[in-house]
Design an enzyme around this catalytic site. Sequence first.
Site, PDB file in Angstrom:
ATOM      1  N   SER A   1     -24.079  18.413   2.760  1.00 26.24           N
ATOM      2  CA  SER A   1     -22.028  18.923   2.852  1.00 26.24           C
ATOM      3  C   SER A   1     -21.788  19.853   3.174  1.00 26.24           C
ATOM      4  O   SER A   1     -20.220  19.636   3.375  1.00 26.24           O
ATOM      5  CB  SER A   1     -22.663  18.121   1.216  1.00 26.24           C
ATOM      6  OG  SER A   1     -23.820  19.050   0.597  1.00 26.24           O
TER       7      SER A   1
ATOM      8  N   HIS B   1     -22.062  11.459   2.691  1.00 26.68           N
ATOM      9  CA  HIS B   1     -20.864  11.946   4.157  1.00 26.68           C
ATOM     10  C   HIS B   1     -21.551  11.259   5.538  1.00 26.68           C
ATOM     11  O   HIS B   1     -20.721  11.799   6.281  1.00 26.68           O
ATOM     12  CB  HIS B   1     -20.881  13.215   4.165  1.00 26.68           C
ATOM     13  CG  HIS B   1     -21.211  14.104   3.521  1.00 26.68           C
ATOM     14  ND1 HIS B   1     -19.145  14.372   2.641  1.00 26.68           N
ATOM     15  CD2 HIS B   1     -21.666  14.716   2.195  1.00 26.68           C
ATOM     16  CE1 HIS B   1     -19.941  15.326   1.304  1.00 26.68           C
ATOM     17  NE2 HIS B   1     -20.583  15.123   1.003  1.00 26.68           N
TER      18      HIS B   1
ATOM     19  N   LYS C   1     -16.453   8.946  -1.325  1.00 27.73           N
ATOM     20  CA  LYS C   1     -15.539   9.900  -0.005  1.00 27.73           C
ATOM     21  C   LYS C   1     -14.918   8.789   1.051  1.00 27.73           C
ATOM     22  O   LYS C   1     -14.120   8.547  -0.220  1.00 27.73           O
ATOM     23  CB  LYS C   1     -16.711  10.390   0.692  1.00 27.73           C
ATOM     24  CG  LYS C   1     -17.382  11.627  -0.306  1.00 27.73           C
ATOM     25  CD  LYS C   1     -18.592  12.650  -0.803  1.00 27.73           C
ATOM     26  CE  LYS C   1     -18.945  13.642  -1.857  1.00 27.73           C
ATOM     27  NZ  LYS C   1     -19.983  13.484  -1.946  1.00 27.73           N
TER      28      LYS C   1
HETATM   29  C1  LIG Z   1     -20.452  14.627  -3.221  1.00 28.26           C
HETATM   30  C2  LIG Z   1     -21.986  14.393  -2.716  1.00 28.26           C
HETATM   31  C3  LIG Z   1     -22.897  13.387  -3.188  1.00 28.26           C
HETATM   32  C4  LIG Z   1     -22.466  13.518  -5.458  1.00 28.26           C
HETATM   33  O1  LIG Z   1     -21.959  12.340  -5.371  1.00 28.26           O
HETATM   34  P1  LIG Z   1     -20.808  12.067  -6.417  1.00 28.26           P
HETATM   35  O2  LIG Z   1     -20.379  10.152  -6.972  1.00 28.26           O
HETATM   36  O3  LIG Z   1     -19.306  12.437  -6.012  1.00 28.26           O
HETATM   37  O4  LIG Z   1     -21.008  12.472  -7.877  1.00 28.26           O
HETATM   38  C5  LIG Z   1     -23.901  13.438  -3.885  1.00 28.26           C
HETATM   39  N1  LIG Z   1     -24.607  14.091  -2.771  1.00 28.26           N
HETATM   40  C6  LIG Z   1     -24.171  14.092  -1.480  1.00 28.26           C
HETATM   41  C7  LIG Z   1     -24.358  15.314  -0.298  1.00 28.26           C
HETATM   42  C8  LIG Z   1     -22.633  14.962  -2.193  1.00 28.26           C
HETATM   43  O5  LIG Z   1     -22.106  15.149  -0.837  1.00 28.26           O
END
Ligand SMILES: *Cc1c(COP(=O)(O)O)cnc(C)c1O
Length: 383
Positions: free
Chosen positions: A175, A203, A235
């Site tokens: 991330s 991602h 996302k």
């Molecule tokens: C954003 C993210 C999460 C968490 O997801 P949310 O739906 O925002 O709680 C988990 N793992 C990774 C790698 C992320 O980037």
Amino acid sequence: MDINKKLAYLKENNLYRSLREFGSPQEAQTIIDGKKVLLFSSNSYLGISNNPAIKQKATMALEKHGTGSGGSRLTTGNHELYTQLEHLLAEFKGSEASLAFNTGYMANIGAISALCESDETIFSDELNHASIIDGCRLSKATVVKYAHADVDDLRAKINEVSPKGGMIVTDSVFSMDGDIAPLPNLAQIAKDHNLLLMADDAHATGVIGETGRGSLEHFGLSCDDIDIVMGTLSKSVASEGSFICGKDALCDYLKNTARSFIFSTALAPATVAAAIGGIEYILAHPEAVQKLRENIRYFTGKLGECGITAAGETAIIPIVIGGENEAREASARLFDMNIFIPCIRYPTVKKGAARLRVTLMATHTRVDMDYVVDCLKNFVKTK
Ligand SMILES: *Cc1c(COP(=O)(O)O)cnc(C)c1O
């Protein structure tokens, strides 16, 4: 604890953070703190947060089902949209089954803690997302960190421990660095040592793989290779929530044991409807994924011409500045130039590795990208 003292410490060390207020949807151009800016840091990679058809779906769900879900999924909160969503997710990832959670954070802490027992070992990449780290902490298993994406180090650590069982867990797309985990190698190692493999596609979904289906598609792997594929709906899918994809038994087991699944109110119907709309959009619009990929190529190419080296495998393009204060100032200067790229600092990344975390959207234009590169090159140190 002296809260004021702790706050003063954060401020003195450039680690204090505050909230920005968005006044319009997550689009390439948006309004932040009352100012119109170019958004180069959203996780809404496909730029569909304000898509009329998806909003229509959410509105219809709101009208039909009302606002809140009213309970956890095992009590009164499960609605027909969840069944639709989970079928669609299994189709999308090519898995037997899928189980939706409220957030990616909750899927990670719930699944990891439910799947690993006290006499087992979890092997976790040192750059894994905080929600994976917290899932490891919550589980009763022994946790062993291995060097980032380093399969030799992982093999050595496994040989040292001789685990009775457990899991290898990794972000698929990291991330904060935007690189891709060596999943085919990890799958082989997991098989060799009878460990589960879990990949976090937060991602990767909507970004990698020919049609944006994530890490399985990118590497041509199946759920026999990666036992637990976790992904988010928050996302590129532009809603909220998350999912685990894998075998029927896995999803059935998590439904009965993952505490973050059991003890939290289900997502609102409109949110689930928007998630369905987002996945359907990705399935129907592979050209949006292609456009995102084209933007990544174009943007990193432009950076390269200016002597700024940047990774270009995914939509996350970190520009490491180093010092916390320098990174904060760079971000502030960009905001003056009508660009929003927040700086990412400790504890999200290591101290002294503060960075501008640029992310691209399929809806950025070449004009937008040219302008951002022009601004960046004014103060980013080049090689
Ligand atoms: C954003 C993210 C999460 C968490 O997801 P949310 O739906 O925002 O709680 C988990 N793992 C990774 C790698 C992320 O980037």
